[in-house]
Design a protein around this motif. Structure first.
Motif, PDB file in Angstrom:
ATOM      1  N   PHE A   1      -6.986 -12.872   7.747  1.00 48.60           N
ATOM      2  CA  PHE A   1      -6.171 -13.121   6.559  1.00 48.60           C
ATOM      3  C   PHE A   1      -5.782 -11.768   5.971  1.00 48.60           C
ATOM      4  CE2 PHE A   1      -8.928 -16.687   7.269  1.00 48.60           C
ATOM      5  CZ  PHE A   1      -8.098 -17.792   7.099  1.00 48.60           C
ATOM      6  N   VAL A   2      -4.498 -11.589   5.738  1.00 41.65           N
ATOM      7  CA  VAL A   2      -3.960 -10.310   5.282  1.00 41.65           C
ATOM      8  C   VAL A   2      -3.426 -10.471   3.866  1.00 41.65           C
ATOM      9  CG1 VAL A   2      -2.237  -8.505   5.710  1.00 41.65           C
ATOM     10  CG2 VAL A   2      -3.339  -9.674   7.640  1.00 41.65           C
ATOM     11  N   GLN A   3      -3.728  -9.511   3.003  1.00 39.44           N
ATOM     12  CA  GLN A   3      -3.169  -9.521   1.648  1.00 39.44           C
ATOM     13  C   GLN A   3      -2.394  -8.230   1.415  1.00 39.44           C
ATOM     14  OE1 GLN A   3      -6.958  -9.950  -0.571  1.00 39.44           O
ATOM     15  NE2 GLN A   3      -6.493  -7.952  -1.511  1.00 39.44           N
ATOM     16  N   ALA A   4      -1.194  -8.372   0.837  1.00 39.80           N
ATOM     17  CA  ALA A   4      -0.371  -7.207   0.487  1.00 39.80           C
ATOM     18  C   ALA A   4      -0.561  -6.915  -0.991  1.00 39.80           C
ATOM     19  CB  ALA A   4       1.095  -7.494   0.787  1.00 39.80           C
ATOM     20  N   HIS A   5      -0.722  -5.636  -1.321  1.00 35.74           N
ATOM     21  CA  HIS A   5      -0.962  -5.216  -2.700  1.00 35.74           C
ATOM     22  C   HIS A   5       0.360  -4.834  -3.355  1.00 35.74           C
ATOM     23  CE1 HIS A   5      -5.366  -4.108  -1.504  1.00 35.74           C
ATOM     24  NE2 HIS A   5      -5.138  -5.411  -1.529  1.00 35.74           N
ATOM     25  N   GLY A   6       0.888  -5.733  -4.182  1.00 39.07           N
ATOM     26  CA  GLY A   6       2.140  -5.467  -4.875  1.00 39.07           C
ATOM     27  C   GLY A   6       3.264  -5.258  -3.878  1.00 39.07           C
ATOM     28  N   ASP A   7       4.033  -4.168  -4.088  1.00 40.09           N
ATOM     29  CA  ASP A   7       5.164  -3.876  -3.198  1.00 40.09           C
ATOM     30  C   ASP A   7       4.864  -2.716  -2.260  1.00 40.09           C
ATOM     31  OD1 ASP A   7       5.104  -1.796  -4.978  1.00 40.09           O
ATOM     32  OD2 ASP A   7       7.196  -1.964  -5.615  1.00 40.09           O
ATOM     33  N   ARG A   8       3.575  -2.500  -1.955  1.00 44.79           N
ATOM     34  CA  ARG A   8       3.201  -1.323  -1.172  1.00 44.79           C
ATOM     35  C   ARG A   8       3.395  -1.496   0.331  1.00 44.79           C
ATOM     36  NH1 ARG A   8      -2.282   0.933  -4.229  1.00 44.79           N
ATOM     37  NH2 ARG A   8      -1.342   1.112  -6.302  1.00 44.79           N
ATOM     38  N   VAL A   9       3.611  -2.729   0.794  1.00 46.61           N
ATOM     39  CA  VAL A   9       3.892  -2.967   2.207  1.00 46.61           C
ATOM     40  C   VAL A   9       5.359  -3.343   2.323  1.00 46.61           C
ATOM     41  CG1 VAL A   9       3.334  -4.327   4.251  1.00 46.61           C
ATOM     42  CG2 VAL A   9       1.528  -3.714   2.634  1.00 46.61           C
TER      43      VAL A   9
ATOM     44  N   VAL B   1     -10.110  -2.863   3.027  1.00 48.05           N
ATOM     45  CA  VAL B   1      -8.794  -2.449   2.547  1.00 48.05           C
ATOM     46  C   VAL B   1      -8.296  -1.311   3.412  1.00 48.05           C
ATOM     47  CG1 VAL B   1      -9.127  -3.201   0.169  1.00 48.05           C
ATOM     48  CG2 VAL B   1      -9.840  -0.899   0.840  1.00 48.05           C
ATOM     49  N   GLY B   2      -6.975  -1.105   3.392  1.00 52.06           N
ATOM     50  CA  GLY B   2      -6.421  -0.082   4.267  1.00 52.06           C
ATOM     51  C   GLY B   2      -5.147   0.527   3.746  1.00 52.06           C
ATOM     52  N   GLY B   3      -4.712   1.546   4.459  1.00 51.12           N
ATOM     53  CA  GLY B   3      -3.487   2.251   4.121  1.00 51.12           C
ATOM     54  C   GLY B   3      -3.118   3.184   5.254  1.00 51.12           C
ATOM     55  N   PRO B   4      -1.921   3.773   5.188  1.00 51.93           N
ATOM     56  CA  PRO B   4      -1.467   4.671   6.262  1.00 51.93           C
ATOM     57  C   PRO B   4      -2.208   5.993   6.239  1.00 51.93           C
ATOM     58  CG  PRO B   4       0.113   4.660   4.466  1.00 51.93           C
ATOM     59  CD  PRO B   4      -0.907   3.613   4.134  1.00 51.93           C
ATOM     60  N   ILE B   5      -2.446   6.582   7.404  1.00 54.51           N
ATOM     61  CA  ILE B   5      -3.067   7.898   7.504  1.00 54.51           C
ATOM     62  C   ILE B   5      -2.301   8.730   8.514  1.00 54.51           C
ATOM     63  CG2 ILE B   5      -5.373   7.067   6.904  1.00 54.51           C
ATOM     64  CD1 ILE B   5      -6.098   7.261   9.881  1.00 54.51           C
ATOM     65  N   SER B   6      -2.425  10.052   8.395  1.00 54.63           N
ATOM     66  CA  SER B   6      -1.799  10.963   9.338  1.00 54.63           C
ATOM     67  C   SER B   6      -2.750  11.237  10.500  1.00 54.63           C
ATOM     68  CB  SER B   6      -1.452  12.277   8.643  1.00 54.63           C
ATOM     69  OG  SER B   6      -2.643  12.950   8.253  1.00 54.63           O
ATOM     70  N   ALA B   7      -2.220  11.845  11.555  1.00 53.07           N
ATOM     71  CA  ALA B   7      -3.059  12.206  12.709  1.00 53.07           C
ATOM     72  C   ALA B   7      -4.138  13.197  12.283  1.00 53.07           C
ATOM     73  CB  ALA B   7      -2.194  12.789  13.815  1.00 53.07           C
TER      74      ALA B   7
ATOM     75  N   LEU C   1      -0.361  12.860 -12.755  1.00 58.74           N
ATOM     76  CA  LEU C   1      -0.568  14.072 -11.959  1.00 58.74           C
ATOM     77  C   LEU C   1      -2.025  14.519 -11.928  1.00 58.74           C
ATOM     78  CD1 LEU C   1       2.499  16.397 -12.699  1.00 58.74           C
ATOM     79  CD2 LEU C   1       2.128  14.840 -10.794  1.00 58.74           C
ATOM     80  N   LYS C   2      -2.896  13.818 -12.654  1.00 57.00           N
ATOM     81  CA  LYS C   2      -4.300  14.209 -12.660  1.00 57.00           C
ATOM     82  C   LYS C   2      -5.015  13.597 -11.464  1.00 57.00           C
ATOM     83  CE  LYS C   2      -4.629  14.862 -17.667  1.00 57.00           C
ATOM     84  NZ  LYS C   2      -5.310  14.479 -18.917  1.00 57.00           N
ATOM     85  N   GLU C   3      -6.139  14.188 -11.103  1.00 56.71           N
ATOM     86  CA  GLU C   3      -6.836  13.776  -9.895  1.00 56.71           C
ATOM     87  C   GLU C   3      -7.232  12.308  -9.930  1.00 56.71           C
ATOM     88  OE1 GLU C   3      -9.980  16.301  -8.588  1.00 56.71           O
ATOM     89  OE2 GLU C   3      -8.900  18.126  -9.080  1.00 56.71           O
ATOM     90  N   ASN C   4      -7.554  11.786 -11.134  1.00 59.00           N
ATOM     91  CA  ASN C   4      -7.982  10.399 -11.219  1.00 59.00           C
ATOM     92  C   ASN C   4      -6.818   9.422 -11.300  1.00 59.00           C
ATOM     93  OD1 ASN C   4      -7.596  11.612 -13.875  1.00 59.00           O
ATOM     94  ND2 ASN C   4      -8.205   9.632 -14.702  1.00 59.00           N
ATOM     95  N   GLY C   5      -5.574   9.913 -11.382  1.00 57.25           N
ATOM     96  CA  GLY C   5      -4.435   9.011 -11.494  1.00 57.25           C
ATOM     97  C   GLY C   5      -3.317   9.260 -10.512  1.00 57.25           C
ATOM     98  N   VAL C   6      -3.384  10.383  -9.793  1.00 53.22           N
ATOM     99  CA  VAL C   6      -2.272  10.761  -8.913  1.00 53.22           C
ATOM    100  C   VAL C   6      -2.165   9.865  -7.683  1.00 53.22           C
ATOM    101  CG1 VAL C   6      -3.501  12.413  -7.438  1.00 53.22           C
ATOM    102  CG2 VAL C   6      -1.072  12.791  -8.001  1.00 53.22           C
ATOM    103  N   GLY C   7      -3.243   9.147  -7.364  1.00 52.24           N
ATOM    104  CA  GLY C   7      -3.207   8.260  -6.208  1.00 52.24           C
ATOM    105  C   GLY C   7      -2.112   7.217  -6.299  1.00 52.24           C
ATOM    106  N   GLU C   8      -1.864   6.713  -7.505  1.00 55.28           N
ATOM    107  CA  GLU C   8      -0.806   5.717  -7.677  1.00 55.28           C
ATOM    108  C   GLU C   8       0.553   6.312  -7.306  1.00 55.28           C
ATOM    109  OE1 GLU C   8       1.293   2.927 -11.124  1.00 55.28           O
ATOM    110  OE2 GLU C   8       0.151   4.722 -11.686  1.00 55.28           O
ATOM    111  N   LEU C   9       0.806   7.538  -7.789  1.00 58.13           N
ATOM    112  CA  LEU C   9       2.093   8.177  -7.518  1.00 58.13           C
ATOM    113  C   LEU C   9       2.262   8.470  -6.031  1.00 58.13           C
ATOM    114  CD1 LEU C   9       4.741   9.413  -8.453  1.00 58.13           C
ATOM    115  CD2 LEU C   9       3.487  11.502  -9.056  1.00 58.13           C
ATOM    116  N   THR C  10       1.239   9.002  -5.384  1.00 60.76           N
ATOM    117  CA  THR C  10       1.345   9.303  -3.958  1.00 60.76           C
ATOM    118  C   THR C  10       1.573   8.032  -3.147  1.00 60.76           C
ATOM    119  OG1 THR C  10      -1.071   9.265  -3.731  1.00 60.76           O
ATOM    120  CG2 THR C  10      -0.057  11.392  -4.087  1.00 60.76           C
ATOM    121  N   ALA C  11       0.904   6.935  -3.537  1.00 64.65           N
ATOM    122  CA  ALA C  11       1.093   5.668  -2.818  1.00 64.65           C
ATOM    123  C   ALA C  11       2.524   5.162  -2.981  1.00 64.65           C
ATOM    124  CB  ALA C  11       0.102   4.623  -3.321  1.00 64.65           C
ATOM    125  N   ARG C  12       3.085   5.292  -4.184  1.00 65.33           N
ATOM    126  CA  ARG C  12       4.459   4.839  -4.415  1.00 65.33           C
ATOM    127  C   ARG C  12       5.462   5.702  -3.644  1.00 65.33           C
ATOM    128  NH1 ARG C  12       5.694   0.993  -8.105  1.00 65.33           N
ATOM    129  NH2 ARG C  12       3.843  -0.221  -8.664  1.00 65.33           N
TER     130      ARG C  12
END
Length: 552
Positions: A4-12, A124-130, A533-544
């Motif tokens: 069973f797969v769940q998409a988080h908001g519009d991130r997929v 949970v998952g997300g894209p990663i680089s080599a 832009l702070k370390e505890n909040g920048v994850g949202e921006l990078t994901a978007r």
């Protein structure tokens, strides 16, 4: 076995948020509700925030003893899928004490008319680089968990201004105490965990006089002994304020005129010592490398008011190995420079610097806060010169809400009598427009001298000369606005994306039209103007940003 797969908001891309059953190569919608953040174990809730999707694996094995063997085998196979990082965040239990994620999944399946899970894993998952896939540390994927030191630092960043957030957190079993029961600071400094930088490379003893002097200053500044010539400044706990302090001490000691970005350019002690011994540099570039050398994809990013790219580094590090992010430092930050008088002139000078790094397009430009205006102007000028701009990202281009009544009275006047201006000016250094420090600054500031003295007392790592130069850059640019006529003259062919922070006013573009060939994409962020832009909040921006078509 069922998935069973769940998409988080519009991130997929192309998959609306919700829960789906995987059947014969397709996804069957089961509902909009999903396993939520609150159902994930506490240490992994930050992981959930950064993830793009979730997967629930359900064992339907006939033999109960095979359930967890089947699940473990599947998880191992999925973790080998290239470009995807996974983190286990919940599971059922044979002991009768399943985790909340498992209970939530059973509830969702029952509502959808699907039998509950005899045994399940949720991850949970997300894209990663080599590069991330090959990493052996805790940064191996986009959804890695955090250790106690990281969590403590993140909690501190929630309520402390930037300059008070500890550069380094060390977890020890116990603190040594003196005979009267107080913490023994001298003995604490000698603890093995404290005395080393945390670097795993073999220590190389400083040899030259410059290396020995620099190692001593480096250690005093970052609070550890046994400094190696192979230590890297930021990996050893240094931050942007520490780097400014170190450059200023070097310049006083050796009579050099190294620019503030020197530590960004040469973060290893041996390389920095060689730079010092090389003598005074020529004209310094204002292009500041903000992350490690990456692929050919180059991003040029403008910071907010004040023009020093220190607040863009956390964002840049989120794309290490994927994008090479270079900060465009304002002319006027380094000694001997005077700020340009108009946005047009600022952009012209910045483009000249950019072309020394990348002579031709296509260009990718980002701008944060005030820097969004300069990035917009630079994009227009580049296109007028016949160059292609691939993408233009305007991050938080609107102003944060600050003292509404004072704003109506004073407008955009750059005066120390204007409480809004002083509040914004203070935020350039502190990263917040709220709190007791802001109130104290308003009480004690009457002019430039008193403001500089106040900031220096609060941030002694910044010398008064640096504070004054940044203050002058803010004063020269605070009132910059496009006139209606100027904006009508500008039309951008590049795709424009606006990231709007929670609570921000409308930006210089949002009440206008015709400035871009296609309507801009507007993405609303949950974080406020500074948290994104702070370390505890920048994850949202990078994901978007990763979710943009242009990034894929």
């Amino acid at each position: 076995m069922e998935l069973f797969v769940q998409a988080h908001g519009d991130r997929v891309d192309g998959l609306p948020g919700g829960l789906y059953r995987y059947r014969e190569g397709s996804l069957e919608p089961l509902g909009e509700q999903v396993v939520d953040r609150r159902h994930v174990i506490a240490i992994n809730q930050g992981v959930f925030d950064r993830s793009s999707f979730g997967v629930s694996a359900v064992s339907r094995a006939i033999d109960a003893w095979r359930h967890y063997i089947v699940l473990g085998t599947l998880l191992h196979r999925l973790q080998r899928v290239p470009g995807i990082g996974l983190m286990s965040s919940g599971y059922s239990s044979r002991s009768g004490h399943p985790l909340p994620a498992s209970l939530r999944l059973d509830d969702l399946l029952t509502r959808a008319g699907v039998p509950a899970a005899p045994a399940s894993y949720f991850f949970v998952g997300g894209p990663i680089s080599a590069e991330q896939a090959e990493h052996e540390g805790m940064n191996e994927d986009a959804v890695h968990t955090k250790g106690p030191a990281e969590m403590i630092r993140d909690d501190a960043a929630q309520f402390l201004p930037d300059y008070m957030v500890p550069a380094r957190v060390v977890v020890v079993d116990r603190l040594p105490v003196t005979a009267n029961g107080k913490t023994d600071l001298r003995a604490t400094a000698l603890l093995p965990e404290v005395a080393t930088s945390g670097n795993t490379a073999a220590r190389v003893e400083p040899e030259t006089p410059t290396e020995r002097w620099l190692a001593a200053e480096w250690g005093r500044l970052l609070g550890y002994e046994e400094v190696s010539t192979q230590d890297e400044f930021f990996s050893s706990g240094g931050n942007s304020l520490h780097s400014v302090a170190l450059v200023n001490r070097v310049n006083r000691r050796f009579g050099t005129r190294l620019p503030l970005q020197t530590v960004f350019d040469t973060p290893m002690l041996a390389d920095l010592a060689a730079c010092i011994d090389g003598g005074a540099p020529g004209a310094a570039s204002r292009m500041v490398r903000l992350n490690a050398e990456g692929p050919d994809t180059q991003v040029f990013a403008w910071p907010g008011l004040g023009g020093y790219p220190m607040n863009l580094r956390a964002l840049a590090l989120g794309f290490g190995g994927e994008l090479s992010v270079t900060g465009v430092q304002a002319y006027g930050v380094n000694a001997g420079e005077s700020p340009h008088a108009t946005i047009r002139r600022m952009a012209e000078a910045d483009i000249a610097e950019i072309r020394r790094t990348q002579p031709t397009g296509p260009y990718t430009l980002w701008g944060y806060s005030f820097g969004a205006r300069v990035a917009f102007e630079a994009a227009w000028q580049l296109e007028q010169a016949g160059e292609k701009v691939e993408n233009l990202l305007l991050i938080c281009p609107g102003n944060p809400h600050v003292r509404t009544e004072d704003g109506r009275r004073w407008g955009r006047e750059a005066s120390f009598a204007n409480p809004v201006y002083v509040t914004i000016l203070h935020s350039v250094f502190a990263g917040t427009v709220h709190g007791p420090a802001v109130d104290a600054c308003l009480r004690e500031t009457a002019d430039e001298d008193s403001f500089v003295a106040f900031v220096h007392r609060r941030m002694p790592a910044l010398d008064e000369g640096t504070i004054r130069r940044i203050t002058k850059v803010v004063a020269a640019t605070y009132e910059f606005e496009y006139t209606f006529r100027e904006l009508r003259e500008r039309r951008i062919e590049a795709p424009v994306t606006i990231f709007k922070a929670r609570g921000d006013d409308y930006s210089f573009l949002e009440n206008s039209s015709g400035y871009s060939a296609e309507p801009p994409r507007v993405i609303c962020l949950a974080g406020d103007h500074y948290d994104v832009l702070k370390e505890n909040g920048v994850g949202e921006l990078t994901a978007r940003i990763r979710g943009l078509d242009a990034f894929l």
